[in-house]
Design a protein around this motif. Structure first.
Motif, mmCIF file in Angstrom:
data_model
loop_
_atom_site.group_PDB
_atom_site.id
_atom_site.type_symbol
_atom_site.label_atom_id
_atom_site.label_comp_id
_atom_site.label_asym_id
_atom_site.label_seq_id
_atom_site.Cartn_x
_atom_site.Cartn_y
_atom_site.Cartn_z
ATOM 1 N N ALA A 29 26.943 49.561 42.251
ATOM 2 C CA ALA A 29 27.095 48.565 41.185
ATOM 3 C C ALA A 29 26.171 48.903 40.025
ATOM 4 C CB ALA A 29 26.769 47.178 41.718
ATOM 5 N N LYS A 30 26.599 48.528 38.854
ATOM 6 C CA LYS A 30 25.763 48.640 37.656
ATOM 7 C C LYS A 30 25.201 47.245 37.425
ATOM 8 C CE LYS A 30 27.847 49.092 33.665
ATOM 9 N NZ LYS A 30 28.572 49.686 32.538
ATOM 10 N N GLY A 31 23.972 47.038 37.805
ATOM 11 C CA GLY A 31 23.388 45.702 37.743
ATOM 12 C C GLY A 31 23.339 45.111 39.145
ATOM 13 N N GLY A 32 22.767 43.957 39.240
ATOM 14 C CA GLY A 32 22.490 43.380 40.544
ATOM 15 C C GLY A 32 23.517 42.455 41.130
ATOM 16 N N ASP A 33 24.640 42.246 40.460
ATOM 17 C CA ASP A 33 25.552 41.248 41.012
ATOM 18 C C ASP A 33 27.031 41.557 40.746
ATOM 19 O OD1 ASP A 33 25.465 40.757 38.317
ATOM 20 O OD2 ASP A 33 25.318 38.595 38.496
ATOM 21 N N ALA A 34 27.473 42.742 41.151
ATOM 22 C CA ALA A 34 28.888 43.083 41.012
ATOM 23 C C ALA A 34 29.674 42.324 42.075
ATOM 24 C CB ALA A 34 29.097 44.585 41.152
ATOM 25 N N LYS A 35 30.738 41.702 41.652
ATOM 26 C CA LYS A 35 31.556 40.885 42.554
ATOM 27 C C LYS A 35 32.688 41.725 43.144
ATOM 28 C CE LYS A 35 29.916 36.726 40.822
ATOM 29 N NZ LYS A 35 28.577 37.182 40.596
ATOM 30 N N VAL A 36 32.848 41.644 44.458
ATOM 31 C CA VAL A 36 33.984 42.239 45.149
ATOM 32 C C VAL A 36 34.980 41.101 45.319
ATOM 33 C CG1 VAL A 36 34.771 43.424 47.231
ATOM 34 C CG2 VAL A 36 32.465 43.863 46.340
ATOM 35 N N ARG A 37 36.194 41.297 44.793
ATOM 36 C CA ARG A 37 37.184 40.217 44.753
ATOM 37 C C ARG A 37 38.421 40.545 45.576
ATOM 38 N NH1 ARG A 37 36.008 36.446 40.727
ATOM 39 N NH2 ARG A 37 34.307 37.055 39.358
ATOM 40 N N THR A 38 39.213 39.518 45.854
ATOM 41 C CA THR A 38 40.428 39.683 46.651
ATOM 42 C C THR A 38 41.555 40.354 45.869
ATOM 43 O OG1 THR A 38 41.223 37.474 46.066
ATOM 44 C CG2 THR A 38 39.931 37.693 48.111
ATOM 45 N N GLY A 39 41.448 40.429 44.562
ATOM 46 C CA GLY A 39 42.444 41.069 43.713
ATOM 47 C C GLY A 39 41.799 41.533 42.431
ATOM 48 N N PRO A 40 42.517 42.335 41.632
ATOM 49 C CA PRO A 40 41.945 42.906 40.416
ATOM 50 C C PRO A 40 41.999 41.965 39.215
ATOM 51 C CG PRO A 40 44.130 43.772 40.760
ATOM 52 C CD PRO A 40 43.834 42.890 41.939
ATOM 53 N N SER A 41 41.284 40.856 39.317
ATOM 54 C CA SER A 41 41.224 39.870 38.241
ATOM 55 C C SER A 41 40.010 38.988 38.457
ATOM 56 C CB SER A 41 42.488 39.004 38.236
ATOM 57 O OG SER A 41 42.332 37.892 37.377
ATOM 58 N N GLN A 42 39.409 38.534 37.360
ATOM 59 C CA GLN A 42 38.278 37.605 37.494
ATOM 60 C C GLN A 42 38.728 36.261 38.047
ATOM 61 O OE1 GLN A 42 36.482 37.049 33.676
ATOM 62 N NE2 GLN A 42 38.164 35.817 32.890
ATOM 63 N N ASP A 43 40.042 36.011 38.083
ATOM 64 C CA ASP A 43 40.570 34.775 38.647
ATOM 65 C C ASP A 43 40.672 34.825 40.171
ATOM 66 O OD1 ASP A 43 40.878 33.509 36.165
ATOM 67 O OD2 ASP A 43 42.815 34.484 35.848
ATOM 68 N N CYS A 44 40.441 35.986 40.769
ATOM 69 C CA CYS A 44 40.545 36.133 42.220
ATOM 70 C C CYS A 44 39.230 35.733 42.901
ATOM 71 C CB CYS A 44 40.890 37.569 42.579
ATOM 72 S SG CYS A 44 42.515 38.084 41.969
ATOM 73 N N ALA A 45 39.362 35.302 44.133
ATOM 74 C CA ALA A 45 38.199 34.852 44.908
ATOM 75 C C ALA A 45 37.213 35.991 45.155
ATOM 76 C CB ALA A 45 38.658 34.273 46.238
ATOM 77 N N VAL A 46 35.938 35.643 45.198
ATOM 78 C CA VAL A 46 34.871 36.605 45.473
ATOM 79 C C VAL A 46 34.649 36.664 46.981
ATOM 80 C CG1 VAL A 46 32.412 37.106 45.144
ATOM 81 C CG2 VAL A 46 33.766 36.167 43.254
ATOM 82 N N THR A 47 34.668 37.891 47.542
ATOM 83 C CA THR A 47 34.412 38.051 48.976
ATOM 84 C C THR A 47 32.990 38.525 49.247
ATOM 85 O OG1 THR A 47 35.305 40.289 48.944
ATOM 86 C CG2 THR A 47 36.821 38.526 49.512
ATOM 87 N N ALA A 48 32.373 39.171 48.243
ATOM 88 C CA ALA A 48 30.994 39.645 48.392
ATOM 89 C C ALA A 48 30.421 39.908 47.003
ATOM 90 C CB ALA A 48 30.948 40.922 49.224
ATOM 91 N N THR A 49 29.108 39.892 46.923
ATOM 92 C CA THR A 49 28.391 40.277 45.714
ATOM 93 C C THR A 49 27.424 41.380 46.116
ATOM 94 O OG1 THR A 49 28.586 38.052 44.804
ATOM 95 C CG2 THR A 49 26.895 39.463 43.859
ATOM 96 N N VAL A 50 27.462 42.492 45.387
ATOM 97 C CA VAL A 50 26.639 43.638 45.763
ATOM 98 C C VAL A 50 25.705 44.020 44.631
ATOM 99 C CG1 VAL A 50 28.331 44.524 47.395
ATOM 100 C CG2 VAL A 50 28.412 45.287 45.025
ATOM 101 N N GLY A 51 24.608 44.632 45.014
ATOM 102 C CA GLY A 51 23.622 45.117 44.058
ATOM 103 C C GLY A 51 23.644 46.630 43.976
ATOM 104 N N THR A 52 22.694 47.174 43.254
ATOM 105 C CA THR A 52 22.657 48.608 42.979
ATOM 106 C C THR A 52 22.354 49.460 44.202
ATOM 107 O OG1 THR A 52 20.346 48.431 42.320
ATOM 108 C CG2 THR A 52 22.001 48.261 40.572
ATOM 109 N N SER A 53 21.805 48.900 45.252
ATOM 110 C CA SER A 53 21.461 49.696 46.431
ATOM 111 C C SER A 53 22.609 49.793 47.437
ATOM 112 C CB SER A 53 20.232 49.102 47.128
ATOM 113 O OG SER A 53 20.531 47.802 47.609
#
Length: 129
Positions: A57-81
């Protein structure tokens, strides 16, 4: 018994178990020509593992979503590590590119907006979903 009384009793019989379980009933009329938003706008395109790439991730809070849209549910949030194994990519209806990923060492997978990936994601034409 009048038809109106029968309908009221039926409505109460249907609603009572839902209300007792903590559920809420909300009725709204759909807009005639409104574009879908929220969960209705979330698509789930098919994907396959076409890419040997990985990134973070670029930054500390990239969202992993159920589909390719910001309207999709977040399944995880990942950081740079956190290492993300790339599968393939799509371009959504508004022109943004998203990469399908799996969080390394887990079975958690989903879509991350390429702008949130350190290397721009999986964008090689051969890796398109």
């Amino acid at each position: 018994m009048s038809p109106l009384t029968k309908r009221a009793r039926l409505a109460a019989a249907v609603a009572a178990p839902l209300l007792l379980s903590g559920a809420t009933l909300t009725a709204t009329a759909p807009a005639a020509s409104a574009a879908p938003t929220g969960a209705d706008a979330c698509t789930h395109p098919s994907w396959s593992n076409k890419s040997p790439g990985k990134g973070t991730a670029k930054g500390g809070d990239a969202k992993v979503r159920t589909g390719p849209s910001q309207d999709c549910a977040v399944t995880a949030t990942v950081g740079t590590s956190v290492v993300l194994q790339y599968h393939c990519w799509v371009q959504n209806s508004v022109g943004n590119k998203w990469t399908h990923v799996r969080i390394d060492g887990t079975q958690i997978n989903g879509w991350v907006y390429n702008g949130n990936l350190d290397d721009g994601g999986s964008v090689h034409p051969d890796n398109k979903c």
